[in-house]
Structures are given as structure tokens and as C-alpha cells.
Design an enzyme around this catalytic site. Structure first.
Site, short mmCIF file in Angstrom:
data_model
loop_
_atom_site.label_atom_id
_atom_site.label_comp_id
_atom_site.label_asym_id
_atom_site.label_seq_id
_atom_site.Cartn_x
_atom_site.Cartn_y
_atom_site.Cartn_z
CE LYS A 32 -2.15 1.64 3.63
NZ LYS A 32 -2.14 3.21 3.69
CG ASP A 60 -5.20 4.48 1.62
OD1 ASP A 60 -6.12 4.59 1.22
OD2 ASP A 60 -4.59 4.30 2.90
CE LYS A 62 -7.66 6.51 4.44
NZ LYS A 62 -6.40 6.24 4.29
CG ASP A 65 -13.13 17.41 -5.28
OD1 ASP A 65 -14.18 18.46 -5.61
OD2 ASP A 65 -12.01 17.95 -5.06
CB THR A 115 -9.35 1.82 11.44
OG1 THR A 115 -8.08 2.24 10.98
CG2 THR A 115 -9.92 0.76 10.60
N GLY A 207 1.12 -1.77 8.80
CA GLY A 207 2.19 -0.91 8.37
C GLY A 207 3.26 -0.99 9.28
NE ARG A 208 1.53 3.37 12.43
CZ ARG A 208 0.88 4.24 12.77
NH1 ARG A 208 1.34 5.37 13.72
NH2 ARG A 208 -0.36 4.02 12.66
#
Length: 233
Positions: A32, A60, A62, A65, A115, A207-208
Site C-alpha cells: 500500500k 490509498d 481516499k 470531491d 479506523t 504498516g508500522r
């Protein structure tokens, strides 16, 4: 390699992202790239990962508009042959994104509720009252009705979304996933990798806990080992 694990490259630029992907090696096949890396060569990294490393890529962004702007943005991004692209789950945004992605391989995933948010955050943003879980499920149903290929939701809502008739054949992708004992960081609605898959998620985003590990490859392998106990949906 099981592509149910999506590793979020939470690094500032494409050079760092490519170096991290190389450290992880064959322990992950899906990555991602988030908004924070867009100005750091994120699209170039997406192309490098797909064309030169044979990886799958989830962009990603998001997007949110007016319809015409979302459609144009998605049409341009879809030329990169992205696997997944996120937009906010408002029906008009989803419909526009699907129009922009028409004829491409890019699947449009609709964000339900981030989240990192809880009910107090929604109250501060003047979002309609009600249980957060119920709101997520309703937003998922409306996004599916608007044509979304899948939704982004926390693992805690995955089972209820999977139970929706509209969810048949659609994807559920869950961020907010942390291996047992990992720091939560800014996430508030969290489960372990196995719990997320057991609840009905098709893919988990981590991720982390991988990117900041002393040995990212070993961290990814440990998550893969946990997922191996669960057959794909």
C-alpha cells in the site's frame, strides 16, 4: 506468497519505500502506498513495484470531491494499472470513481469510517448519531449499491459487512490490524491478523509493525504464518 497481507509502506519517499520492499523480499507480494508519499514519488514507486518487482499495489488516496473531479482523478490514476484505489464511501464519490476506472483493472474500494476514529470523533465532526458499527455497515451497504468493488473497514465490523447480501463477491480490506502485543499507535478499532481474516476480511493492511521492525522480512513472515491457518474466502 499469500497476498492477503498488504504491507503499508509508511515511509516518506519512493527511495525508502523501494529499499524497504527489497528488505521484505518474498515475504510480501502486495503493498500500500498512501497519500503521505504522493509528493515523494509514490506513483513512480507504484510503477517500479509492479513493473520491475512483480508486486501488487494499493494506492490509498481516499479521494473526495465533486463527481467530475473524482472521475477525472481516477481516470488518470487508473492508467498506472493499480490493483486497488480508495475513495471515500459517499455514493456520489463511488459512482464517479467507478466511471473513471471503467475499462481498467483498478478496483475501487470505499472507505467507511477511518479506523483511527471512534464515536467521539464522529460527534466532533457532526456525523449522524448512532452506534459506530451500525454506521459503518450502512455506509458499506450504500457503497456497494453505488458500485464499489469493496470497502475499507476495521476488523471489528468485517463480520457484519460480510453478512450483507450486497457483500457477495465484494472485497473487505481491513486496516487497524496489529499482531498480538504490537503498539496500537493512532489506531482505535484494532484486531490481530488472524481475527481479521476469521471475521471475513479478504485482505489485511499492516504498516508500522512491519516497517518499523528490526527485521521487516521476519515480521512479515510471522504474519504470513498466522494467516496460513485460514483458508482464503
Amino acid at each position: 506468497m499469500d497476498d492477503r497481507l498488504i504491507v503499508a509502506l509508511d515511509v516518506p519517499d519512493a527511495v525508502s519505500g523501494l529499499a524497504l520492499a527489497d528488505r521484505i523480499g518474498d515475504a510480501a507480494s502486495f503493498y500500500k502506498i498512501g497519500l503521505g508519499m504522493l509528493t515523494g514519488g509514490g506513483l513512480a514507486l507504484a510503477r517500479e513495484l509492479k513493473d520491475e518487482r512483480g508486486k501488487r499495489v494499493f494506492l490509498d488516496m481516499k479521494l473526495f470531491d465533486i463527481g467530475a473531479t473524482v472521475e477525472a482523478a481516477v481516470r488518470g490514476l487508473a492508467r498506472f494499472d493499480l490493483d486497488f484505489l480508495t475513495v471515500h464511501g459517499d455514493p456520489h464519490v463511488v459512482r464517479a470513481a467507478k466511471q473513471g476506472a471503467a475499462g481498467s483493472v483498478t478496483k475501487i474500494l470505499a472507505v467507511t469510517v477511518l479506523t483511527s476514529l471512534d464515536r467521539a470523533d464522529l460527534d466532533a465532526g457532526l456525523i449522524v448519531p448512532g452506534e459506530l458499527d451500525d454506521l459503518v455497515v450502512e455506509r458499506a451497504a450504500r457503497a456497494f449499491a453505488a458500485g464499489a468493488d469493496g470497502v475499507i473497514a476495521s476488523p471489528r465490523e468485517a463480520a457484519a459487512i460480510r453478512a450483507l447480501p450486497e457483500a457477495e463477491g465484494r472485497l473487505i480490506v481491513t486496516p487497524g490490524v496489529r499482531p498480538a502485543g504490537a503498539a496500537l499507535g493512532d489506531q482505535k478499532r484494532v484486531e490481530t491478523p488472524g481475527a481479521a481474516i476469521a471475521a471475513g476480511a479478504d485482505h489485511i493492511v499492516v504498516g508500522r509493525p512491519v516497517c518499523q521492525a528490526d527485521d521487516p522480512r521476519a515480521a512479515a513472515q510471522a504474519i504470513q504464518a498466522e494467516l496460513s491457518s485460514f483458508a482464503p474466502i
